[in-house]
Design a protein around this motif. Sequence first.
Motif, PDB file in Angstrom:
ATOM      1  N   ALA A 172     -31.313 -50.321  71.817  1.00  9.98           N
ATOM      2  CA  ALA A 172     -29.980 -49.717  71.883  1.00  9.98           C
ATOM      3  C   ALA A 172     -29.810 -48.968  73.200  1.00  9.98           C
ATOM      4  N   ALA A 184     -36.278 -50.504  68.169  1.00 13.42           N
ATOM      5  CA  ALA A 184     -34.855 -50.423  67.838  1.00 13.42           C
ATOM      6  C   ALA A 184     -34.157 -49.400  68.730  1.00 13.42           C
ATOM      7  N   ALA A 185     -34.794 -48.245  68.930  1.00 11.43           N
ATOM      8  CA  ALA A 185     -34.186 -47.211  69.762  1.00 11.43           C
ATOM      9  C   ALA A 185     -34.116 -47.660  71.223  1.00 11.43           C
ATOM     10  N   GLY A 187     -31.749 -45.813  65.544  1.00  8.82           N
ATOM     11  CA  GLY A 187     -33.126 -46.060  65.966  1.00  8.82           C
ATOM     12  C   GLY A 187     -33.922 -44.767  66.044  1.00  8.82           C
ATOM     13  N   LEU A 202     -22.949 -48.918  70.446  1.00  9.29           N
ATOM     14  CA  LEU A 202     -24.322 -48.897  70.947  1.00  9.29           C
ATOM     15  C   LEU A 202     -24.983 -47.529  70.793  1.00  9.29           C
ATOM     16  N   VAL A 203     -24.240 -46.456  71.031  1.00  9.85           N
ATOM     17  CA  VAL A 203     -24.834 -45.132  70.846  1.00  9.85           C
ATOM     18  C   VAL A 203     -25.113 -44.903  69.358  1.00  9.85           C
ATOM     19  N   ASP A 235     -26.085 -47.252  67.343  1.00  8.05           N
ATOM     20  CA  ASP A 235     -27.351 -47.968  67.142  1.00  8.05           C
ATOM     21  C   ASP A 235     -28.532 -47.156  67.671  1.00  8.05           C
ATOM     22  N   PHE A 236     -28.328 -46.515  68.806  1.00  4.61           N
ATOM     23  CA  PHE A 236     -29.399 -45.691  69.381  1.00  4.61           C
ATOM     24  C   PHE A 236     -29.772 -44.547  68.422  1.00  4.61           C
TER      25      PHE A 236
END
Lengths: 337, 337
Positions: A156, A152-153, B130, B123-124, B126-127
Amino acid sequence: MGVVVSLDDKPQGGSIDQLVALVAADMERVNQTILARTGSEVTMIPEVANHLISSGGKRLRPMLTLATAGLCGFGGDGHIKLAAAVEFMHTATLLHDDVVDESDMRRGKLAARMVWGNEASVLVGDFLLGQAFKMMVEVGSLQCLDVLSSAAAVIAEGEVMQLSAAKDTQTTEDAYLEVIRAKTAALFAAASEVGPILAGRSKADIEACRGYGSNLGIAFQLIDDALDYGGSAAKLGKNVGDDFREGKITLPVVLSFRRGTEAERDFWRRTLERGEIGDNDLALALATMKKHRALEDTVERARHYGAMARDALELFPASPWKRALFEVVDFCVNRAH
Amino acid sequence: MGVVVSLDDKPQGGSIDQLVALVAADMERVNQTILARTGSEVTMIPEVANHLISSGGKRLRPMLTLATAGLCGFGGDGHIKLAAAVEFMHTATLLHDDVVDESDMRRGKLAARMVWGNEASVLVGDFLLGQAFKMMVEVGSLQCLDVLSSAAAVIAEGEVMQLSAAKDTQTTEDAYLEVIRAKTAALFAAASEVGPILAGRSKADIEACRGYGSNLGIAFQLIDDALDYGGSAAKLGKNVGDDFREGKITLPVVLSFRRGTEAERDFWRRTLERGEIGDNDLALALATMKKHRALEDTVERARHYGAMARDALELFPASPWKRALFEVVDFCVNRAH
């Protein structure tokens, strides 16, 4: 030379039919899990989720989880929830991607963001991610949790990387590969790795399945990028030339730019970097790609990763599972023809 | 009657200073973890993450994790990563909220989406989610993973619920409470629950800490919603009347609408549902709230949940930790004055 990526020709081999048949019973349970886990009293959640989930994706990623579990002789049922979690992670990514790309269509239907708005796409994506993690936790394997949360990381990170590299025609093939390794291959790899982990297989077997998934994912994305310049909207579920109009730098562009004349490079800079796209520019882009065999060679590169995917699995003894997983590689690579 | 929510008056008690002092050493390690985990070769990630993380939030949620671990005599160091994970979950929510709300400002700075675009915020976020899950997995407590991944799903569900209820002036107080229980209180509750879990405490102690966090979170959000109509941009880090301009239905509106005349209800429908907002309408909204004591009573409701938060912790013996956690309740409730 001819048009390489033509959907008028018949498929040249490879099919997912064997895989579909082998996982059919398990997949039915995955689908029930997916339905149960998108249920919410907040009606917008099942609406948005089902719009995308029921819109006819192949469910390739969860099938990889089921098939690698089968390949490794797993007898439990944790693979069902993990396969559903993998599909939720993928669906969440699609929902967020549509917002990022400002896409109008997805899998031949209006993108969710066009129907319910960007807000719903962002938030329902977050909900699906949360549900995915809950299911993984329920399965209770810390090693699987590690693999999937790392993916997941990385996914992203790959998406942000793509955003940073967007519209940069100087992007190298290696930089492009790094992006698709992260944004696409990481989930294929994780989906394929949790099967042998659940089955308690050796490190070598786990790494073999991971290698299979990772290389298959790269091949899959390369073909996707080629199809964007050569497929039809009906088959793709999106519009031909979407990547071009969005200024996305994919391998067909990378190859055409690097192999091109200075005048051609000016063309790519004008259209992709500055977004100045006229009526004939997509046709011109396609002609330039044809001249430099950019689509053919993108497919060739995909073949290379497809071969690596097959070889990764070679150490497993012959079985219907192995045969089906090999067929999937051919299916992915040959769908361009 | 007077203006209830005035920042010109001095605070009437309650401070987070004791808590800050008690967790200072641990918080230093949390901050180092946060910095290390936002590092990426993709430079946009640390840029966006640090923009928000370094912009002076109080870090109340990770402090709750550290303090409840302290309260329960935890001697290990898993609480550091879980506290960092809680802050990442919160930061991800803020990034996604800004996209959903189309906010211009956040904590007195330009919202990340104004600097880097909606794409980077999605997106960040999401990062960071994660990375949060990766850290939880590293700590290795399935019970903590369950609590935090459930919170992630509930938070997203609450955000969608809020979106569905948006602009609906008929929203009841109970429906509003359900939203803030999910979108705000769930993370406060989870942040407070993992401390006693790590410390191996009894179910009663775990539920006590969870109840403390949950009720504190509700009180916190109620005051936030009151401050939106009574604070100053400098103190809030956002603009007074933001909720009004966005058509958000918060408790001050719910109370004013239900207590109002038909003409006043028409005013709320015009401004919040149809978004027809003139120059004097914010002033008119404030006057109507004053007439119906809507802000005063929102603060009264917050006091009720604050009292529940304190009582949840009463079964713990006296300690500096308990005292500090009580002070935080007063701080949250009284910051409106």
